[in-house]
Design a protein around this motif. Structure first.
Motif: not given
Lengths: 243, 447
Positions: B275-296
């Motif tokens: 989750v965090l990996d994919v989330s980081d990649q998406i953020t690097q593409m310039g989007f806002q990404a959010n996952s419960a995993e990061s909260y957890v």
């Protein structure tokens, strides 16, 4: 003096520091004791006889001098080797018995064997055999407080024998005992000598002299007299206490 | 010395002075019990927190929103500065176009990419005499099952003209003609029923006056969720095509997602670890990404800190107990100095003596640890029972049921006993070393 003496001591000194003063407990002792002898170390209080006994037993280290027991030079032994020396070569008998109060007679006798790693069953068997030798097999399960002084000392003698040491060192073994018990203890010690062991007894009791093959007299940390006589069977004391 | 003989001797020696051993061990009992209860509480709280997150949103989902593009790189900024007041550069939105969605799909670990749109019209739903306001989301998938939500009835298959409705939303139906004092009607059975959806938009007529325009459509309910405290409980899901059509009606023009982008995309990943990996990649593409995993994860690290603090409080009690053990052992060694001398005279090595006394100190730690674990674990269970009874009473007054759980994982009692034993061992180190290094004759002559 032969190469194969049980005890060879030369120029032995032991100095204690008591506050600011130095006490010379042993002041240059030379002594040879042959195998299979019964030696009595005599001297008044403070003559250094107990100190000599403990140095021979590896319970303390000399300030200087050389001790060779049973062909082993004690100077060369580290703490661990010295413990093994005490375990295999020496059996100690103390004036105050030093039995462990929470253990019964059998357990007290068996106790030293636990350091050797002998299994419990074998320990108890051998301890029982030794209690028989000192005539206390019927009191095997009694605690020291339930035994008389003489009986406690006989338990302690049995304990000294568990690892089959060639040398028995006794520090005033009859000092805390009545005459009858003392006689019995002496008789056992004589029997140990007759069975081939070397026995060295520290005492200030002149009566013990007649059982001895060697009599060593100490005064102020020096040997003042060393008599070697032939062992006389007639000198064995008769048992005055029923075992 | 054989281990069995050593252990037997240690426990015989401890048995010799029961009273003192028990008193000393009580200190360890208190410390260990405190550690066990407090750490269990921290772990229980953590589990509660993560469990709630787990039910609010599947932990393998990432929500992605359009991003604010920051001026097209460093070169662009230089131009702005050089250009002075030359009509400042407005930040470009990074749009979630279908092309970008394909890029997300290509990322390793990504299982599905689902665009979603909120309905832009005001809407209410009628069923027979009942009515409710509608919160409707269009989902760009025909199969919603992999979100992992629970269904009360029906299917997760979403087609044009159908809807899946949240279980809590069903309960929000009311009768507008109900008079005061009348019993409110029970929630309707909507499975496989048609509901009337009324859409309202506001526009202006030729004179510039605000006009309300209504439109109705019939929707078949194909599924009812069993969720209570998350989006799936309070939302009606429809197909993205339906919602796009409604939004086009509201806006009065065609919507081209290649130009406008989707307002939100849910990226589903195969495993929590990705989750965090994919989330980081998406953020690097310039989007806002959010996952419960990061909260957890941030919650997890908070609770680790909490566990350490709670454990530390208990450890202070153990420290005090350790001083008690050291004291008891020092006393024991003084009392048994002659015995130590005797042991050495009959052939015990320094190591034998050290083992015996370290063993006794560890034994006190072990006994205390065992007692502490039993009391700590038992105490936790009692608190759980009392707390759940109390909270159940609270819950009847409304609101979802709360749980407070003191959770003792298997490793904790084992660790606590080992730790208490270690504390005993360390406390006994100094006295035991002193005993082991005693000169035999000094020990024998000790009065």
């Amino acid at each position: 003096m032969t190469e194969d003496s049980m005890i060879q001591v030369s120029a032995l000194r032991k100095t204690y520091r008591m506050g600011t003063t130095l006490v010379h407990a042993l002041d240059g002792v030379d002594l040879t004791v042959e195998r299979n002898t019964f030696s009595v170390l005599l001297g008044p209080s403070g003559s250094g006889k107990s100190t000599l006994l403990y140095l021979l037993g590896g319970l303390d280290r000399p300030t200087s001098g050389k001790i060779t027991i049973n062909r082993t030079n004690l100077d060369t032994l580290d703490e661990n080797a010295l413990a093994l020396y005490r375990r295999k070569t020496v059996g100690f008998i103390f004036q105050s018995f030093n039995l462990i109060p929470t253990m019964n007679a059998l357990e007290n006798v068996a106790f030293p064997m636990s350091f050797v790693g002998i299994p419990s069953g074998q320990r108890k068997k051998k301890a029982y055999e030794l209690l028989k030798v000192v005539g206390l097999e019927k009191r095997a399960l009694h605690k020291p407080t339930e035994l008389s002084g003489g009986q406690q000392q006989r338990v302690a003698i049995a304990r000294a024998l568990v690892n089959d040491p060639p040398l028995i060192l006794a520090d005033e073994p009859t000092g805390n005992l009545d005459t009858a018990s003392g006689h019995l203890v002496l008789q056992i010690l004589t029997e140990l000598h007759q069975s081939g062991r070397t026995v060295l007894v520290v005492t200030h009791d002149e009566r013990m002299v007649r059982y001895a093959t060697n009599v060593v007299r100490l005064l102020d940390g020096r040997i003042v007299d060393h008599d070697i006589t032939n062992f006389d069977d007639a000198a064995v004391p008769a048992a005055q206490e029923s075992r | 010395m054989r281990l069995i003989d050593l252990i037997k001797l240690i426990f015989e020696n401890l048995n010799r002075r029961k009273g003192r051993v028990v008193l000393t061990a009580i200190g360890v009992v208190i410390g260990t019990a405190a550690v066990v209860i407090l750490v269990s509480l921290a772990i229980g709280l953590q589990q509660n927190a993560t469990n709630q997150f787990g039910s609010i949103a599947d932990l393998t989902q990432i929500s992605v929103w359009p991003g604010m593009d920051e001026g097209g790189g460093g070169g662009g900024n230089m131009v702005v500065i050089a250009g002075g007041g030359g009509g400042g550069q407005t930040p470009q939105m990074k749009l979630l176009t279908p092309d970008k969605l394909k890029e997300f799909e290509a990322m390793p670990g990504v299982v599905a990419v689902i665009p979603r749109e909120y309905m832009q019209a005001n809407a209410f739903i009628n069923y027979n005499k009942l009515e409710t306001y509608a919160n409707i989301v269009g989902m760009g998938t025909s199969d919603m099952s992999f979100f992992g939500y629970k269904l009360a009835s029906g299917t997760w298959e979403l087609k044009k003209g159908t809807a899946i409705i949240g279980g809590e939303m069903v309960k929000s139906f009311y009768d507008p003609k109900l008079r005061p004092g009348q019993e409110p009607p029970p929630p309707p059975e909507l499975q496989d029923q048609e509901v009337k959806l009324t859409l309202i938009k506001y526009t202006t007529d030729a004179n510039g006056n605000g006009v309300e325009v209504k439109k109705t459509m019939r929707i078949k309910i194909v599924g009812v969720t069993a969720e209570t405290n998350n989006e799936a409980g309070y939302t009606m899901y429809m197909s993205l095509d339906d919602i796009t059509a409604i939004n086009e009606w509201v806006q009065g023009k065609r919507i081209n997602y290649n130009k406008t982008g989707y307002s939100m995309v849910t990226v589903k990943v195969d495993d929590r670890e990705h989750v965090l990996d994919v989330s980081d990649q998406i953020t690097q593409m310039g989007f806002q990404a959010n996952s419960a995993e990061s909260y957890v994860q941030s919650i997890d690290s908070f609770f680790v800190v909490l566990q350490v603090i709670f454990g530390g409080v208990g450890a202070v009690a153990l420290l005090v107990a350790a001083i008690g053990i050291a004291n008891t052992m020092t006393m024991a060694i003084m009392e048994r100095t002659r015995e130590i001398g005797l042991m050495k005279a009959v052939g015990a090595t320094n190591r034998d003596v050290l083992s015996i006394f370290l063993g006794e100190a560890s034994g006190i730690g072990f006994i205390g640890g065992l007692g502490g674990v039993i009391i700590g674990w038992g105490g936790g269970q009692i608190i759980n029972v009392l707390a759940s009874a109390y909270l159940a009473g609270q819950a009847t007054q409304g609101g979802p049921p709360t749980t407070l759980s003191i959770y003792t994982p298997t490793w904790l009692p084992i660790f606590a006993i080992l730790f208490a034993t270690l504390v005993g061992l360390l406390s006994g180190l100094y006295p035991a070393l002193r005993a082991a290094t005693l000169v035999p004759i000094t020990a024998l002559k000790y009065e």
